[in-house]
Design an enzyme around this catalytic site. Structure first.
Site, short mmCIF file in Angstrom:
data_model
loop_
_atom_site.label_atom_id
_atom_site.label_comp_id
_atom_site.label_asym_id
_atom_site.label_seq_id
_atom_site.Cartn_x
_atom_site.Cartn_y
_atom_site.Cartn_z
N ILE A 1 19.78 7.98 -23.60
CA ILE A 1 19.85 9.45 -23.48
C ILE A 1 18.59 9.96 -22.77
CG2 ILE A 1 21.44 9.97 -25.36
CD1 ILE A 1 19.04 10.28 -27.22
N SER B 1 19.18 10.35 -10.70
CA SER B 1 18.73 8.96 -10.64
C SER B 1 18.98 8.24 -11.96
CB SER B 1 17.24 8.91 -10.28
OG SER B 1 16.75 7.59 -10.31
N ARG C 1 15.80 13.59 -10.64
CA ARG C 1 15.58 12.59 -11.69
C ARG C 1 16.80 12.48 -12.60
NH1 ARG C 1 10.75 11.13 -13.74
NH2 ARG C 1 10.07 11.26 -11.58
N SER D 1 15.36 14.88 -18.43
CA SER D 1 14.52 15.39 -17.35
C SER D 1 14.97 16.81 -17.03
CB SER D 1 14.63 14.51 -16.10
OG SER D 1 13.83 15.04 -15.05
N TYR E 1 15.65 20.92 -32.01
CA TYR E 1 15.30 21.20 -30.62
C TYR E 1 15.37 22.70 -30.29
CZ TYR E 1 16.24 16.17 -30.10
OH TYR E 1 16.26 14.81 -30.23
N HIS F 1 18.88 13.41 -38.79
CA HIS F 1 17.81 13.17 -37.81
C HIS F 1 16.78 12.15 -38.28
CE1 HIS F 1 15.96 15.49 -34.18
NE2 HIS F 1 15.71 14.20 -34.11
#
Length: 256
Positions: free
Chosen positions: A224, A235, A232, A227, A50, A106
């Protein structure tokens, strides 16, 4: 209200609701993680792939939370399999921490590297650099191969999961082995306009996304969601105020 947890084999409490960071970079990653921690998330999911471990680590440091309060997962790229310890040390430097709570492979490596790579994760665990070791995108058969070769089983398998990909038999294979399932892309791969989801959401006064995430929890699957929007992020974390009935869970199960 604190997040629910599941105990990993050696007793570590893994929050069932985590914050994913895939595709979040730089300031966006930092701000999103800070928001998640402020909202109440205590489980962060990142990976070498990432390229945001430094942003995640800085957000944890700046949050004011004690390191022990935040469960951090990162992942080893298959191409780094033969330099696993070096890759981990790089992740630790970027995250600015002495250990990670969970280190995952991964994706499965080449066949010749499957067992040696898993052994490298176990060695890192024995050295105190990793609290728990696991895998991602592995089959039950590959998990068995690792366990048979080393006598030690992955604590977690992180795999793609959503109503459209619900596989009760695969879930049972993991439960039977005592391997915790973490689901990723649960919202990305869900049709949030499906009438079944919208009707259930309306009954509970929540969003279809919340219904999908709560459905994961009803199956004891770690989620997981990711956002960059604070509302969000909030939420997606707000899942403790309602529960799905057995009939609602079964209806969502049938969306495959």
């Amino acid at each position: 209200m604190p997040s629910m947890t599941v105990n990993l084999p050696e007793g570590t409490a893994l929050p069932l609701i985590g914050f994913g960071t895939w595709e979040l970079r730089g300031t966006t990653a930092y701000d999103s993680v800070r928001a998640a921690l402020d909202i109440g998330y205590r489980h962060l999911d990142t990976a070498t792939l990432y390229k945001n471990e430094a942003d995640v680590g800085r957000a944890v440091k700046d949050s004011g939370l004690d390191r022990e309060q935040v469960f951090i997962t990162t992942k080893l790229r298959p191409q780094d399999a033969r330099q696993a310890r070096g890759a981990l040390e790089s992740s630790l430097r970027l995250l600015d921490t002495d250990y990670v709570d969970l280190w995952l492979i991964h994706w499965p490596t080449g066949e010749d590297d499957l067992v040696p790579t898993w052994q490298a994760l176990l060695d890192a665990k024995d050295a105190g650099l990793v609290r728990n070791a696991g895998v991602s995108n592995y089959s039950p058969e590959q998990i068995d191969l690792l366990t048979k070769a080393t006598g030690r089983q992955p604590a977690v398998n992180q795999i793609s999961w959503s109503p459209s990909r619900h596989d009760p038999a695969l879930l049972e294979e993991h439960h039977r082995r005592g391997v915790v399932v973490e689901g990723y892309s649960g919202l990305k791969n869900a049709d949030l306009n499906d009438p079944t989801l919208t009707e259930i959401a309306e009954r509970h006064g929540v969003t279809p996304a919340q219904v999908v995430l709560r459905w994961h929890l009803e199956h004891d699957i770690v989620v997981i969601p990711r956002s960059s929007r604070r509302e969000r992020i909030a939420s997606n974390f707000d899942l403790n105020g309602f529960a799905l009935t057995e009939e609602e869970v079964a209806a969502i199960d049938s969306l495959t």
